[in-house]
Design an enzyme around this catalytic site. Sequence first.
Site, PDB file in Angstrom:
ATOM      1  N   GLY A 178      80.973  51.294  20.605  1.00 25.96           N
ATOM      2  CA  GLY A 178      80.915  49.964  21.203  1.00 25.96           C
ATOM      3  C   GLY A 178      82.219  49.218  21.079  1.00 25.96           C
ATOM      4  O   GLY A 178      83.044  49.508  20.202  1.00 25.96           O
ATOM      5  N   LEU A 179      82.400  48.273  21.951  1.00 32.40           N
ATOM      6  CA  LEU A 179      83.579  47.414  21.914  1.00 32.40           C
ATOM      7  C   LEU A 179      83.520  46.494  20.697  1.00 32.40           C
ATOM      8  O   LEU A 179      82.449  46.302  20.113  1.00 32.40           O
ATOM      9  CB  LEU A 179      83.656  46.596  23.201  1.00 32.40           C
ATOM     10  CG  LEU A 179      83.924  47.389  24.481  1.00 32.40           C
ATOM     11  CD1 LEU A 179      83.708  46.511  25.703  1.00 32.40           C
ATOM     12  CD2 LEU A 179      85.328  47.973  24.471  1.00 32.40           C
ATOM     13  N   GLY A 200      78.456  43.659  17.389  1.00 31.09           N
ATOM     14  CA  GLY A 200      77.439  43.716  16.338  1.00 31.09           C
ATOM     15  C   GLY A 200      77.251  45.077  15.701  1.00 31.09           C
ATOM     16  O   GLY A 200      76.200  45.325  15.108  1.00 31.09           O
ATOM     17  N   SER A 247      78.759  46.436  13.045  1.00 28.11           N
ATOM     18  CA  SER A 247      78.663  46.344  11.586  1.00 28.11           C
ATOM     19  C   SER A 247      77.331  45.741  11.142  1.00 28.11           C
ATOM     20  O   SER A 247      76.747  46.146  10.131  1.00 28.11           O
ATOM     21  CB  SER A 247      79.824  45.509  11.038  1.00 28.11           C
ATOM     22  OG  SER A 247      81.061  46.146  11.274  1.00 28.11           O
ATOM     23  N   ASP A 303      81.230  53.858  11.094  1.00 27.94           N
ATOM     24  CA  ASP A 303      81.336  52.553  11.757  1.00 27.94           C
ATOM     25  C   ASP A 303      82.719  52.428  12.387  1.00 27.94           C
ATOM     26  O   ASP A 303      83.715  52.209  11.691  1.00 27.94           O
ATOM     27  CB  ASP A 303      81.099  51.436  10.734  1.00 27.94           C
ATOM     28  CG  ASP A 303      81.036  50.061  11.382  1.00 27.94           C
ATOM     29  OD1 ASP A 303      81.048  49.991  12.624  1.00 27.94           O
ATOM     30  OD2 ASP A 303      80.971  49.067  10.638  1.00 27.94           O
ATOM     31  N   CYS A 336      76.679  44.248  24.693  1.00 27.36           N
ATOM     32  CA  CYS A 336      76.343  42.826  24.788  1.00 27.36           C
ATOM     33  C   CYS A 336      76.657  42.317  26.192  1.00 27.36           C
ATOM     34  O   CYS A 336      77.808  42.362  26.629  1.00 27.36           O
ATOM     35  CB  CYS A 336      77.126  41.997  23.761  1.00 27.36           C
ATOM     36  SG  CYS A 336      76.538  42.178  22.078  1.00 27.36           S
ATOM     37  N   ARG A 355      92.579  41.839  22.179  1.00 27.93           N
ATOM     38  CA  ARG A 355      92.214  43.127  21.594  1.00 27.93           C
ATOM     39  C   ARG A 355      91.027  43.740  22.322  1.00 27.93           C
ATOM     40  O   ARG A 355      91.005  44.945  22.612  1.00 27.93           O
ATOM     41  CB  ARG A 355      91.889  42.960  20.109  1.00 27.93           C
ATOM     42  CG  ARG A 355      91.478  44.265  19.431  1.00 27.93           C
ATOM     43  CD  ARG A 355      90.911  44.050  18.041  1.00 27.93           C
ATOM     44  NE  ARG A 355      91.892  43.494  17.124  1.00 27.93           N
ATOM     45  CZ  ARG A 355      91.690  43.419  15.807  1.00 27.93           C
ATOM     46  NH1 ARG A 355      90.544  43.848  15.279  1.00 27.93           N
ATOM     47  NH2 ARG A 355      92.622  42.884  15.027  1.00 27.93           N
ATOM     48  N   GLU A 367      47.560  44.950  -4.099  1.00 30.06           N
ATOM     49  CA  GLU A 367      48.315  45.338  -5.285  1.00 30.06           C
ATOM     50  C   GLU A 367      48.265  46.852  -5.478  1.00 30.06           C
ATOM     51  O   GLU A 367      47.346  47.543  -5.013  1.00 30.06           O
ATOM     52  CB  GLU A 367      47.729  44.625  -6.517  1.00 30.06           C
ATOM     53  CG  GLU A 367      48.320  45.031  -7.857  1.00 30.06           C
ATOM     54  CD  GLU A 367      49.797  44.692  -8.000  1.00 30.06           C
ATOM     55  OE1 GLU A 367      50.584  45.252  -7.196  1.00 30.06           O
ATOM     56  OE2 GLU A 367      50.168  43.930  -8.904  1.00 30.06           O
ATOM     57  N   HIS A 399      51.429  40.409  -4.451  1.00 34.28           N
ATOM     58  CA  HIS A 399      51.233  40.763  -5.856  1.00 34.28           C
ATOM     59  C   HIS A 399      52.560  41.268  -6.423  1.00 34.28           C
ATOM     60  O   HIS A 399      53.539  41.401  -5.693  1.00 34.28           O
ATOM     61  CB  HIS A 399      50.135  41.821  -5.979  1.00 34.28           C
ATOM     62  CG  HIS A 399      48.849  41.426  -5.312  1.00 34.28           C
ATOM     63  ND1 HIS A 399      47.833  40.798  -5.987  1.00 34.28           N
ATOM     64  CD2 HIS A 399      48.434  41.553  -4.026  1.00 34.28           C
ATOM     65  CE1 HIS A 399      46.831  40.560  -5.144  1.00 34.28           C
ATOM     66  NE2 HIS A 399      47.177  41.012  -3.949  1.00 34.28           N
TER      67      HIS A 399
END
Length: 802
Positions: free
Chosen positions: A279-280, A284, A286, A427, A459, A493, A665, A733
Amino acid sequence: MDTPTVPSPRATGTRKWSTPTPPDTPTSMTPQSESLSSSPEFTHLPDRPTSTGTLPSKGYYPVQHHQHHHPSSYLLWALVQTQATSHPLSASTSAPSCTPASGNLADLSSHKDFGRTSSPPESLRKLAMKGQLMASAATTPSSPTISVNAPSNRQQQDNSQQKDHEREHHDTLLPAPAVAFSHALRSLNDLDGGVGGIGFTGQHNPIAYNSPYSQSIPSTAPGSPRIPPIRQNSGWVTPRIRPHATTLNIPGMTRSRVSPDGRIPERDVAAKLVVIMVGLPARGKSYITKKIQRYLSWQQHNTKIFNVGNRRRIAAGVTGKGDQPAPTSADGHDDHDPHDAPKRAATILLKGKDAPKITLEEDEPTTLDLNEHRDDSAPNEPIDQSAKFFDPKNETAAKLREQVAIDTLDELLNYLLHQGGSVGILDATNSNVHRRKLIVEHIQQREPKLGILFIESICHDQNLLEANMRLKLAGPDYKDKDPHQSLADFRERVKAYESAYEPLGKWEEDNDLQYIQMIDVGRKVIHHRLRGFLTAGIASYLTTFNLAPRQIWITRHGQSQDNQLHKLGGDSGLTERGHYYAQALYNFITFKRKEWLIEQKNKIASSTFPPAPGDHTPPYPELYQELDDKNFCVWTSMLKRSIESAEYFDADDDYDVKQWEMLNELNAGTFEGMTYEEIAQQYPEEYQKRSKDKLHYIYPGVGGEGYLQVISRLRDMVREIERITDHVLIVGHRSVCRVLMAYFMDLTRESIADLDVPLGMLYAIEPKPYGIEFHAYKYDEAQGWFKELPNYRPQRTTDRNN
């Protein structure tokens, strides 16, 4: 010498048998009816085929009984004869005679060609299917010497005595070895009611009859010792060459020889996964990687993030190793000042501090020298990290970025192949086919069976993109720089990346690679060729993402009657103090709900750019929606003490209350209703086992659980919490609160079962684009209110019983 014909006491003339066809016997070789004379001599004995293990279609063996041999001798003969079917004679070898030279059938037990004699006839198999064995007097003779030469005078005399003895009994046939071993073994227990009424005791049995269920006397011999199975290759000639099965591994819910704890074993390399982000910038990536790492680590799969950008900054001389945070894994975190955390963008806040990142090797250089003729005495000048550095036409920078990517990938592969890792996340932008092809080839050269998953973040929402870009202004590339200039440079960038960007698609599909495309943080998700349980789990988890502003509250129930008695489990109701806690909880949550709404509206009205001093929170994309319509859910378990703790919320129509069985529980099994002191006294071994390893310990008895089982049943609950956009309060619990807190705060594996979660503590978790915001409140019983603990950090419990 001719053998005289002896009439059978039961039948004379002809017998007809109907025998089932053995599985490997051709139909043409199966007799439909056969005629037997009463003579013990064979009327027909065809040669056994020497090239295959096929049974002869006809032919019979004589059975010569005498009082000196136990019926088990014949049974032994039948059992060992089975081996003959597995070792057929070669075409050049003639089959030896079926009868030893001595004429004594019992002498076959030591014949040197015993295992290679021809197969017994069909009638033996027929009789064996009916479980009939001829019994004789119970004696234990020594094994006679067998000779394959002509019989001696002594042997002829023995043969004569044997034939005299045979006249006293009718002829019979032995079960064939072609029948399963079980038929022959079961016949050992039925010797007392055999043919002719001669039992194991050697006496006549007046009620004997030809039946597989004839009466028998239990054996007094000791039982055969159990021989444990020996690992083998299932009968195959060559060893296994295919990879092992890579089915679902859930710690605490699955178990195998190579993985007693249910985690992915080292040998199942095909079950491990390399996640490659695509992705560029400012999409998002990271944020996605940190949530995936937190989710998989919470499920006890060793997961680690390897960030190419961090290594690139070190290689370029922008930062040194000392500037890097601690490693991102389930095994350790840093201890930086929590108040400095929001100043760094694109990081997950855990316990009010930065989420850790990768750890670089000790021998890794802080700079990467691309010029072989460079003067080592000259100081290393930092490489320019502006938008020009990311221009595809900048060959020097391109080589540096490519080398850094491969170095980071090698670190990831070492983690998976040699350091016990299950999932490694790369990443980086990986924005073109050339880079992705290079990565795939490098992985397959190291280990072709490793799974590879591409995840691309896209995005289209401009508000979301603007928010992500503002996050970068506080990142390491633009820290302490002018925000206007930084934002302009970052946009340049992104344009440099866009000029050479190639989204996932044709190349990945042509090469049968699995990938996931996330559009606008989960609003639209595209899958291709997903395989493997880790990949499927990640895909399901990614569909739950949302950036809606909301609050998640976690607390235990009020004091119960069993709490007063220090008893485990049970289903008791609240004490009077517990009901007061329930009322105070309702009043406090209602107040904080209104306070939160006012704060969010004030943020919208005062948001400016550049950010005002002290304002490190970027705007939400959804923040401009109507917040007054947000619901508030209250979830409890199905136990009385949890339901009663939400009674005031249930009486208010402005709250949506629901009971969940998965929030119950932890079940203590046999120890339900007991105190820890009672367990230590009555079950000291179990008490010690739990004290040594609470995470993996499972309570004994029906329904007994452990923390790993609670994690497993809360997996769907966590995905639902991530999915909804409403506020939620969970009244649970101790074990449930520990597990949920471990997920949201990315606690280490060793901390889950020992997290201090006492009664009266209330925790608030507020998801952010960079992670979570955490607050802790303690119940003040005298005031009937909750007070915030500003410097609170999760800690281990000091009570050895909790």
